[in-house]
Motif scaffolding. Structure first.
Motif, PDB file in Angstrom:
ATOM      1  N   ALA A   1      68.913  57.417 -29.282  1.00 21.80           N
ATOM      2  CA  ALA A   1      68.891  56.130 -28.584  1.00 21.80           C
ATOM      3  C   ALA A   1      69.145  56.321 -27.086  1.00 21.80           C
ATOM      4  CB  ALA A   1      69.929  55.193 -29.185  1.00 21.80           C
ATOM      5  N   MET A   2      70.005  57.246 -26.728  1.00 18.66           N
ATOM      6  CA  MET A   2      70.221  57.529 -25.305  1.00 18.66           C
ATOM      7  C   MET A   2      68.954  58.088 -24.669  1.00 18.66           C
ATOM      8  SD  MET A   2      73.010  56.551 -23.994  1.00 18.66           S
ATOM      9  CE  MET A   2      73.063  57.491 -22.483  1.00 18.66           C
ATOM     10  N   GLY A   3      68.193  58.851 -25.433  1.00 18.19           N
ATOM     11  CA  GLY A   3      66.910  59.348 -24.943  1.00 18.19           C
ATOM     12  C   GLY A   3      65.947  58.200 -24.678  1.00 18.19           C
TER      13      GLY A   3
ATOM     14  N   PHE B   1      66.809  55.208 -23.891  1.00 19.41           N
ATOM     15  CA  PHE B   1      67.369  54.557 -22.707  1.00 19.41           C
ATOM     16  C   PHE B   1      66.960  55.300 -21.444  1.00 19.41           C
ATOM     17  CE2 PHE B   1      70.954  54.350 -19.705  1.00 19.41           C
ATOM     18  CZ  PHE B   1      70.924  53.007 -19.410  1.00 19.41           C
ATOM     19  N   ASP B   2      67.114  56.613 -21.443  1.00 21.83           N
ATOM     20  CA  ASP B   2      66.781  57.411 -20.264  1.00 21.83           C
ATOM     21  C   ASP B   2      65.303  57.327 -19.919  1.00 21.83           C
ATOM     22  OD1 ASP B   2      69.401  58.203 -19.921  1.00 21.83           O
ATOM     23  OD2 ASP B   2      69.149  60.099 -20.996  1.00 21.83           O
ATOM     24  N   LYS B   3      64.437  57.318 -20.933  1.00 20.93           N
ATOM     25  CA  LYS B   3      62.999  57.240 -20.689  1.00 20.93           C
ATOM     26  C   LYS B   3      62.582  55.877 -20.149  1.00 20.93           C
ATOM     27  CE  LYS B   3      61.508  60.641 -24.051  1.00 20.93           C
ATOM     28  NZ  LYS B   3      60.763  60.878 -25.299  1.00 20.93           N
ATOM     29  N   SER B   4      63.277  54.841 -20.566  1.00 18.33           N
ATOM     30  CA  SER B   4      62.878  53.495 -20.166  1.00 18.33           C
ATOM     31  C   SER B   4      63.350  53.127 -18.762  1.00 18.33           C
ATOM     32  CB  SER B   4      63.410  52.457 -21.163  1.00 18.33           C
ATOM     33  OG  SER B   4      64.813  52.373 -21.077  1.00 18.33           O
ATOM     34  N   CYS B   5      64.278  53.897 -18.205  1.00 16.11           N
ATOM     35  CA  CYS B   5      64.823  53.589 -16.888  1.00 16.11           C
ATOM     36  C   CYS B   5      64.233  54.514 -15.840  1.00 16.11           C
ATOM     37  CB  CYS B   5      66.341  53.743 -16.894  1.00 16.11           C
ATOM     38  SG  CYS B   5      67.142  52.606 -18.008  1.00 16.11           S
TER      39      CYS B   5
END
Length: 79
Positions: free
Chosen positions: A58-60, A62-66
């Motif tokens: 899920a953090m991945g 998040f990182d890709k979407s920002c």
């Protein structure tokens, strides 16, 4: 997606609520598994590892979407 996958893990392991799946301590199976401490520890380890893998995934997302730093601050509080 996180909620769906967490629900899937809860169903797979037989967790009644989010607290059980996040800690790895399943109240419904606790008495049965405490007779065999090794099996209990192994199951708890598998559950917590599965949850940590999901959180990492899920953090991945998040990182890709920002994109830039300012955009990362917006959903960070929601996370």
């Amino acid at each position: 997606m996180y909620g769906e996958k967490l629900s899937s893990l809860m169903n797979y392991y037989g967790a009644a609520n989010e607290e059980e799946i996040l800690t790895g301590i399943l109240k419904t199976k606790e008495m049965y598994l405490q007779r065999d401490n090794r099996r209990y520890g192994d199951m708890k380890d598998r559950i917590t590892l599965s949850v940590k893998d999901l959180q990492r995934e899920a953090m991945g997302w998040f990182d890709k979407s920002c994109g830039d730093e300012q955009e990362r601050k917006k959903p960070a509080s929601a996370w």
